[in-house]
Write an enzyme that holds these catalytic residues in place. Structure first.
Site, PDB file in Angstrom:
ATOM      1  N   ARG A 131       0.842  -1.200   0.000  1.00 55.11           N
ATOM      2  CA  ARG A 131       0.000   0.000   0.000  1.00 55.11           C
ATOM      3  C   ARG A 131       0.870   1.239   0.000  1.00 55.11           C
ATOM      4  O   ARG A 131       2.014   1.219   0.416  1.00 55.11           O
ATOM      5  CB  ARG A 131      -0.871   0.028   1.259  1.00 55.11           C
ATOM      6  CG  ARG A 131      -2.109  -0.820   1.198  1.00 55.11           C
ATOM      7  CD  ARG A 131      -2.932  -0.632   2.442  1.00 55.11           C
ATOM      8  NE  ARG A 131      -3.606   0.654   2.473  1.00 55.11           N
ATOM      9  CZ  ARG A 131      -3.539   1.514   3.491  1.00 55.11           C
ATOM     10  NH1 ARG A 131      -2.835   1.263   4.555  1.00 55.11           N
ATOM     11  NH2 ARG A 131      -4.191   2.668   3.434  1.00 55.11           N
ATOM     12  N   LYS A 196       2.861  -6.896  12.474  1.00 59.63           N
ATOM     13  CA  LYS A 196       2.227  -7.172  11.181  1.00 59.63           C
ATOM     14  C   LYS A 196       2.678  -8.522  10.616  1.00 59.63           C
ATOM     15  O   LYS A 196       3.867  -8.780  10.466  1.00 59.63           O
ATOM     16  CB  LYS A 196       2.582  -6.053  10.198  1.00 59.63           C
ATOM     17  CG  LYS A 196       1.949  -6.240   8.823  1.00 59.63           C
ATOM     18  CD  LYS A 196       1.962  -4.954   8.043  1.00 59.63           C
ATOM     19  CE  LYS A 196       1.494  -5.155   6.621  1.00 59.63           C
ATOM     20  NZ  LYS A 196       1.260  -3.920   5.906  1.00 59.63           N
ATOM     21  N   ARG A 330      -1.760   4.606  13.370  1.00 59.07           N
ATOM     22  CA  ARG A 330      -0.738   4.145  14.329  1.00 59.07           C
ATOM     23  C   ARG A 330      -1.274   4.237  15.726  1.00 59.07           C
ATOM     24  O   ARG A 330      -2.053   5.156  16.032  1.00 59.07           O
ATOM     25  CB  ARG A 330       0.492   5.060  14.250  1.00 59.07           C
ATOM     26  CG  ARG A 330       1.579   4.492  13.383  1.00 59.07           C
ATOM     27  CD  ARG A 330       2.825   5.305  13.494  1.00 59.07           C
ATOM     28  NE  ARG A 330       2.719   6.571  12.787  1.00 59.07           N
ATOM     29  CZ  ARG A 330       3.268   7.710  13.192  1.00 59.07           C
ATOM     30  NH1 ARG A 330       3.914   7.766  14.331  1.00 59.07           N
ATOM     31  NH2 ARG A 330       3.137   8.806  12.474  1.00 59.07           N
TER      32      ARG A 330
HETATM   33  C1  BTN Z   1       0.492  -3.838   2.365  1.00 58.69           C
HETATM   34  O1  BTN Z   1       1.140  -2.825   2.081  1.00 58.69           O
HETATM   35  O2  BTN Z   1       0.344  -4.183   3.538  1.00 58.69           O
HETATM   36  C2  BTN Z   1      -0.124  -4.672   1.288  1.00 58.69           C
HETATM   37  C3  BTN Z   1       0.829  -5.747   0.816  1.00 58.69           C
HETATM   38  C4  BTN Z   1       0.264  -6.610  -0.283  1.00 58.69           C
HETATM   39  C5  BTN Z   1       1.308  -7.548  -0.872  1.00 58.69           C
HETATM   40  C6  BTN Z   1       0.707  -8.523  -1.824  1.00 58.69           C
HETATM   41  S1  BTN Z   1       1.796  -9.863  -2.183  1.00 58.69           S
HETATM   42  C7  BTN Z   1       0.718 -10.407  -3.440  1.00 58.69           C
HETATM   43  C8  BTN Z   1       0.244  -9.179  -4.163  1.00 58.69           C
HETATM   44  N1  BTN Z   1       1.183  -8.756  -5.181  1.00 58.69           N
HETATM   45  C9  BTN Z   1       1.729  -7.583  -4.919  1.00 58.69           C
HETATM   46  O3  BTN Z   1       2.568  -6.994  -5.634  1.00 58.69           O
HETATM   47  N2  BTN Z   1       1.240  -7.085  -3.756  1.00 58.69           N
HETATM   48  C10 BTN Z   1       0.279  -7.990  -3.177  1.00 58.69           C
END
Ligand code: BTN
Length: 333
Positions: A131, A196, A330
């Site tokens: 994100r 996390k 947060r």
């Molecule tokens: C976050 O920032 O917490 C979200 C992370 C999401 C990662 C997943 S891994 C599978 C899919 N492909 C990506 O490039 N991102 C999501």
């Protein structure tokens, strides 16, 4: 999809990785015999493993092993472990050794009209996305990188709260394996024991007022080494630390089992059907928190979420509601 005729460097290493996956010692000669190549060619392949974050142990006169072995994903094992409803809903399941991002790959397919009800997993993402423009670290066989494509016809408003509901699906999948102390952090994080464990990234395509498609991307840490995790800038944890021994294919099947029926019924049910479940897992309910969006920030007490998945914050000026997007939350210290 990526060109399947040309093998990527990592795909070329798959046969040797499959042999080493048992974590046992293998002599150069036995590897060479099994692969039909010379010992020198075996050595050449083994030298490449470090680049992918894999630590090879070599013992003079005995051979090589990957300490701890590897739990490689298998399309067959995932399919076999899917429950009936998920199996009926899933049109295609693909496991890749390496892609840039499973989300990007599915976005491309959705654009071509070939992404609905397709699940893509990758052992490694070279450009995994998180994100708010962040990278998502997903080294070989050390995380679960899963994306699912879905077409919706009711416009973007029928997807309100979906990213939170996906968190509920992941938490339910983890509950099947009795993973303790799983919580959700608004909007898209899955936490475990106060750190996390997984993140969710939803990406949309198409006409946001009518037919649109969404890629649901889930990344879950599962075997990250401290070294590969050096770039993570928030407290993190890993499934291998909190609950070792869950098969990666088994976990992928459990997530798909929870997720696919949710997607199929989401336009009718909406987030309201998951609000209570989300509230029961809320990491910050009743706690002082700070929200940040660019240079703006708000402080208050987290008061749960509404029927659309907006965060409710009790502030000195009364209750305010916040929708996802670029906002981060947060705990206040
Ligand atoms: C976050 O920032 O917490 C979200 C992370 C999401 C990662 C997943 S891994 C599978 C899919 N492909 C990506 O490039 N991102 C999501």
């Amino acid at each position: 999809m990526q060109d399947e005729a040309v093998k990527t460097p990592l795909e070329q290493l798959r046969p040797v990785l499959e042999l080493l996956a048992d974590g046992e010692m293998h002599s150069g000669e036995s590897l060479g015999n099994a692969l039909g190549i010379s010992r020198a060619a075996v050595w050449k392949q083994l030298q490449k493993l470090e680049y992918y974050g894999l630590t090879l142990e070599s013992v003079k006169g005995r051979g090589y092993r990957l300490p701890g072995g590897l739990d490689l994903l298998s399309e067959k094992a995932i399919s076999e472990q899917l429950g009936g409803s998920a199996r009926a809903l899933l049109r295609e399941l693909r496991v890749f050794d390496e892609v840039g991002s499973t989300n990007s790959l599915l976005l491309e397919r959705l654009e071509q009209g070939r992404g609905h009800a397709v699940a893509v997993l990758a052992e490694r993402q070279s450009a995994g996305r998180g994100r708010r423009g962040r990278n998502w670290i997903s080294p070989y066989a050390s995380s679960l990188s899963l994306s699912v494509g879905w077409d919706f016809s009711g416009g973007v408003q029928c997807l309100e709260g979906l990213s939170l509901a996906v968190g509920v699906a992941v938490a339910r999948a983890l509950a099947r394996f009795s993973v303790a102390d799983v919580r959700l952090k608004w909007p898209n994080d899955v936490w475990c024991q106060g750190r996390k464990l997984a993140g969710v990234l939803l990406e949309l395509k198409g006409d946001l007022t009518d037919r649109c498609s969404v890629v649901i991307g889930i990344g879950l840490n599962n075997g990250l080494s401290a070294k590969t995790a050096e770039g993570i800038d928030q407290p993190w944890t890993d499934l291998q630390q909190v609950r070792p021994g869950i098969g990666r294919s088994e976990l992928a099947a459990a997530i798909l089992d929870e997720l696919l029926p949710m997607l199929a019924t989401y336009p009718e049910k909406g987030f309201a059907a998951y609000r209570e479940a989300w509230a029961a897992l809320d990491q910050f309910a009743g706690q002082p928190v700070q929200l940040q969006s660019g240079s703006l920030s708000w402080r208050g007490i987290a008061a749960g979420v509404d029927d659309k998945g907006a965060l409710l914050l009790d502030t000195e000026e009364g209750q305010k509601s916040f929708h996802g997007g670029e906002i981060s939350l947060r705990g206040q210290v």
